[in-house]
Design a protein around this motif. Structure first.
Motif, mmCIF file in Angstrom:
data_model
loop_
_atom_site.group_PDB
_atom_site.id
_atom_site.type_symbol
_atom_site.label_atom_id
_atom_site.label_comp_id
_atom_site.label_asym_id
_atom_site.label_seq_id
_atom_site.Cartn_x
_atom_site.Cartn_y
_atom_site.Cartn_z
ATOM 1 N N LEU A 106 58.511 -25.550 -77.199
ATOM 2 C CA LEU A 106 59.532 -25.016 -76.299
ATOM 3 C C LEU A 106 60.834 -24.741 -77.048
ATOM 4 O O LEU A 106 61.490 -23.717 -76.848
ATOM 5 N N GLN A 107 61.226 -25.703 -77.946
ATOM 6 C CA GLN A 107 62.471 -25.515 -78.719
ATOM 7 C C GLN A 107 62.376 -24.290 -79.627
ATOM 8 O O GLN A 107 63.334 -23.522 -79.757
ATOM 9 N N LEU A 108 61.219 -24.139 -80.276
ATOM 10 C CA LEU A 108 61.053 -22.975 -81.154
ATOM 11 C C LEU A 108 61.136 -21.670 -80.366
ATOM 12 O O LEU A 108 61.731 -20.681 -80.833
ATOM 13 N N ASN A 109 60.543 -21.694 -79.200
ATOM 14 C CA ASN A 109 60.630 -20.479 -78.373
ATOM 15 C C ASN A 109 62.080 -20.179 -78.013
ATOM 16 O O ASN A 109 62.524 -19.017 -78.051
ATOM 17 N N GLN A 110 62.842 -21.268 -77.704
ATOM 18 C CA GLN A 110 64.245 -21.077 -77.355
ATOM 19 C C GLN A 110 65.038 -20.553 -78.557
ATOM 20 O O GLN A 110 65.867 -19.643 -78.437
ATOM 21 N N LEU A 111 64.765 -21.153 -79.746
ATOM 22 C CA LEU A 111 65.458 -20.700 -80.958
ATOM 23 C C LEU A 111 65.111 -19.253 -81.288
ATOM 24 O O LEU A 111 65.970 -18.469 -81.720
ATOM 25 N N GLN A 112 63.861 -18.901 -81.095
ATOM 26 C CA GLN A 112 63.462 -17.513 -81.361
ATOM 27 C C GLN A 112 64.190 -16.555 -80.436
ATOM 28 O O GLN A 112 64.645 -15.483 -80.860
ATOM 29 N N GLN A 113 64.338 -16.957 -79.175
ATOM 30 C CA GLN A 113 65.071 -16.111 -78.239
ATOM 31 C C GLN A 113 66.545 -15.993 -78.649
ATOM 32 O O GLN A 113 67.119 -14.886 -78.632
ATOM 33 N N ASP A 114 67.151 -17.158 -79.063
ATOM 34 C CA ASP A 114 68.550 -17.109 -79.501
ATOM 35 C C ASP A 114 68.709 -16.238 -80.751
ATOM 36 O O ASP A 114 69.676 -15.472 -80.875
ATOM 37 N N LEU A 115 67.762 -16.356 -81.676
ATOM 38 C CA LEU A 115 67.821 -15.557 -82.904
ATOM 39 C C LEU A 115 67.729 -14.068 -82.600
ATOM 40 O O LEU A 115 68.463 -13.252 -83.176
ATOM 41 N N GLN A 116 66.865 -13.760 -81.697
ATOM 42 C CA GLN A 116 66.732 -12.355 -81.335
ATOM 43 C C GLN A 116 68.009 -11.832 -80.692
ATOM 44 O O GLN A 116 68.469 -10.710 -80.983
ATOM 45 N N ARG A 117 68.623 -12.698 -79.861
ATOM 46 C CA ARG A 117 69.864 -12.278 -79.203
ATOM 47 C C ARG A 117 70.983 -12.092 -80.236
ATOM 48 O O ARG A 117 71.718 -11.117 -80.203
ATOM 49 N N LYS A 118 71.079 -13.073 -81.207
ATOM 50 C CA LYS A 118 72.123 -12.951 -82.224
ATOM 51 C C LYS A 118 71.886 -11.755 -83.134
ATOM 52 O O LYS A 118 72.830 -11.101 -83.592
ATOM 53 N N LYS A 119 70.630 -11.482 -83.402
ATOM 54 C CA LYS A 119 70.319 -10.307 -84.220
ATOM 55 C C LYS A 119 70.806 -9.039 -83.534
ATOM 56 O O LYS A 119 71.400 -8.149 -84.173
ATOM 57 N N THR A 120 70.592 -8.994 -82.243
ATOM 58 C CA THR A 120 71.055 -7.818 -81.496
ATOM 59 C C THR A 120 72.581 -7.717 -81.547
ATOM 60 O O THR A 120 73.156 -6.642 -81.777
ATOM 61 N N GLU A 121 73.258 -8.898 -81.373
ATOM 62 C CA GLU A 121 74.724 -8.884 -81.405
ATOM 63 C C GLU A 121 75.231 -8.481 -82.799
ATOM 64 O O GLU A 121 76.210 -7.745 -82.928
ATOM 65 N N THR A 122 74.550 -8.982 -83.853
ATOM 66 C CA THR A 122 74.961 -8.653 -85.228
ATOM 67 C C THR A 122 74.832 -7.162 -85.491
ATOM 68 O O THR A 122 75.699 -6.542 -86.133
ATOM 69 N N GLU A 143 51.021 -34.946 -78.487
ATOM 70 C CA GLU A 143 50.864 -33.672 -77.781
ATOM 71 C C GLU A 143 52.135 -33.325 -77.024
ATOM 72 O O GLU A 143 52.571 -32.158 -77.007
ATOM 73 N N ALA A 144 52.775 -34.354 -76.435
ATOM 74 C CA ALA A 144 54.021 -34.090 -75.702
ATOM 75 C C ALA A 144 55.117 -33.600 -76.659
ATOM 76 O O ALA A 144 55.871 -32.665 -76.361
ATOM 77 N N LYS A 145 55.209 -34.252 -77.872
ATOM 78 C CA LYS A 145 56.209 -33.819 -78.853
ATOM 79 C C LYS A 145 55.937 -32.398 -79.323
ATOM 80 O O LYS A 145 56.861 -31.585 -79.485
ATOM 81 N N VAL A 146 54.669 -32.089 -79.557
ATOM 82 C CA VAL A 146 54.319 -30.726 -80.006
ATOM 83 C C VAL A 146 54.699 -29.707 -78.946
ATOM 84 O O VAL A 146 55.255 -28.634 -79.247
ATOM 85 N N LYS A 147 54.436 -30.046 -77.704
ATOM 86 C CA LYS A 147 54.810 -29.119 -76.625
ATOM 87 C C LYS A 147 56.324 -28.930 -76.568
ATOM 88 O O LYS A 147 56.822 -27.816 -76.390
ATOM 89 N N GLN A 148 57.073 -30.082 -76.754
ATOM 90 C CA GLN A 148 58.540 -29.999 -76.716
ATOM 91 C C GLN A 148 59.072 -29.138 -77.871
ATOM 92 O O GLN A 148 59.963 -28.307 -77.685
ATOM 93 N N ARG A 149 58.500 -29.335 -79.075
ATOM 94 C CA ARG A 149 58.935 -28.526 -80.221
ATOM 95 C C ARG A 149 58.585 -27.053 -80.022
ATOM 96 O O ARG A 149 59.335 -26.168 -80.432
#
Length: 511
Positions: free
Chosen positions: A87-103, A79-85
């Motif tokens: 969080l990482q996916l949420n962070q990656l999604q935010q980064d992807l959205q930011r890069k999409k905007t920059e692109t 459960e702890a690993k799933v929660k950590q992943r």
């Protein structure tokens, strides 16, 4: 008395009855005590078993609790690993959205810049067109005409430079090629020296006395007929003292007949059955000797991996000759010359030696085919898995197929060196003189030829022409035509050099 006896018997019976009663009483008491003891022991065993079951239950309960705790810990970790992943996916999604905007912003910027570039390119094309029109107006030539003139001038300059370069290379090659070729050939000849054996069509068998001739002939000639039938050799018994002549075109047959005769004469038993037995034995010995000779030749030359049939053919060369030159000695000499010349030229000497040894293999097959020996040798080499360049060198050493490797001219040259050198081969005098006369008459048949001389045993033909009938440019053409006609119409060993001489002489006298 009877009463006493009865009394005694009654006493005994009573005693027995009492004993039986006492015994039954004791047995019943023992049985009860045994049952009571068994009940006590059963109660003890029951208590022990209950205690053991209770202990096992407690152990199992403790194990189950441990497993349950471990599973619970794993579930918590997962459960702890799933929660950590997550969080990482949420962070990656935010980064992807930011890069999409920059692109998208960069793309919009690039589109703007591309529009500016297109506008500038159009302006440059317009300016270039204007400049070209101005230049065409000033020079009076269109752009295509100017290109053609420039290309033409460059082409002429390149042709002049190439011709000059080619002439320089040809001059240098003419200065060095003959010298280098002579050096290589002379070094190859000097480093290789072999004896030349002369083979004839007859073999002379020497005997101790003429009495043996009668035994060889036998009664009514049966022995000599059996010997000729077994060997295929004509046996000539004439008045020549202490000699019998064996005549056959095949040297192997002559050798078999000679050895068989030697054994028969030494043994003294000469009759048809013995003759057939000895000839069969000698034929087997000769075949073994042929194979042994082939193996020894390949070992001496350092050639490995030959097919057994090729080794047998090499050994059979010992009993073949060409223009009186022993074929095996000629092939060994050619192989050594090829190796020497290949080493001088920086090529593989082992392959050259292999090709040199096998170049005349087509002269010794068991079944004679209607093919030139060079092409037959090439087919045999291909049949027994020799490499293509070696097969080509075998087939091309008489120019009967096109040369495809540098081994072919080396084998051709070394074959000529070995076969055409003075003393290597012999010819009948009449045939030799006729060939020289044919050479001279062939050259005399051309108009403008005054004299011809065949020199160096027919290996050079000197043609003297009239200076007033043929000019310098036609002398080269004449030598080429004579060489081609000799090559097409005549048979000769080696090569023939044609030298055309044109002289202008001015003669005056001082008085």
């Amino acid at each position: 008395m009877i009463e006493i006896v009865l009394t005694a018997a009654a006493g005994i019976i009573v005693g027995v009855a009492i004993a039986i009663f006492i015994t039954r009483t004791i047995t019943r008491n023992q049985a009860q005590s045994i049952v009571e003891e068994a009940k006590k022991e059963a109660e003890v065993i029951k208590k022990n078993k209950l205690l053991e079951v209770k202990e096992k239950f407690l152990h199992l309960k403790a194990d189950m609790e441990k497993q349950a705790n471990a599973r619970h810990a794993k579930i918590q970790s997962a459960e702890a690993k799933v929660k950590q992943r997550e969080l990482q996916l949420n962070q990656l999604q935010q980064d992807l959205q930011r890069k999409k905007t920059e692109t998208e912003a960069i793309r919009a910027n690039l589109d703007t810049q591309l529009d500016l570039v297109d506008k500038k390119k159009q302006d440059l094309d317009r300016l270039h067109k204007q400049e070209v029109e101005k230049l065409e107006h000033i020079s009076g030539l269109s752009a295509e005409e100017a290109k053609e003139k420039l290309v033409e001038s460059l082409r002429e300059e390149a042709k002049t430079m190439a011709a000059s370069y080619i002439n320089d290379i040809m001059d240098e090659a003419k200065l060095t090629a003959n010298k280098e070729a002579k050096r290589i050939v002379i070094q190859s000849i000097q480093r290789v020296a072999t004896e030349t054996a002369i083979e004839n069509a007859v073999t002379v068998f020497h005997i101790e006395s003429d009495e043996i001739k009668g035994r060889i002939i036998g009664r009514e000639g049966r022995n000599i007929r059996a010997l000729e039938a077994a060997t295929g050799v004509e046996i000539i018994v004439d008045d020549t003292p202490e000699a019998i002549v064996l005549s056959a075109f095949d040297p192997v047959r002559r050798e078999i007949a000679r050895l068989a005769l030697h054994q028969l004469v030494t043994d003294g038993r000469i009759h048809p059955a013995r003759i057939e037995e000895v000839v069969a034995k000698v034929r087997k010995q000769i075949e073994e000797e042929i194979i042994e000779t082939g193996k020894r030749t390949t070992i001496d030359l350092g050639i490995h991996g030959l097919h057994p049939e090729l080794i047998r053919l090499v050994g059979k060369m010992k009993y073949r000759s060409s223009y009186g030159q022993n074929l095996l000695q000629h092939s060994r000499e050619t192989a050594n010359l090829c190796a020497t010349m290949a080493s001088e030229l920086g090529l593989n000497p082992k392959k050259a030696k292999r090709a040199g040894l096998l170049h005349d293999i087509g002269k010794v097959p068991d079944d004679e085919l209607e093919l030139p020996h060079a092409l037959l040798g090439m087919k045999l080499a291909e049949k027994y898995k020799e490499k293509p360049d070696i097969c080509n060198a075998i087939g091309a050493h008489h120019d009967e197929t096109e040369m495809s490797s540098l081994l072919a001219p080396i084998v051709q040259v070394c074959d000529a060196i070995s076969g055409a050198r003075p003393g290597a081969r012999r010819e009948i005098v009449e045939a030799y003189i006729k060939r020289l006369n044919d050479l001279e008459q062939l050259a005399l048949s051309y108009p403008g030829v005054l004299k011809t001389y065949a020199i160096q045993a027919g290996r050079e033909l000197r043609v003297i022409v009239g200076a007033d009938k043929i000019d310098d440019s036609e002398t080269e053409k004449l030598s080429t035509e004579i060489a081609k006609r000799i090559q097409d119409e005549m048979t000769y060993p080696g090569q023939v050099k044609i030298t055309v001489i044109r002289e202008t002489r001015a003669v005056s006298f001082a008085k």
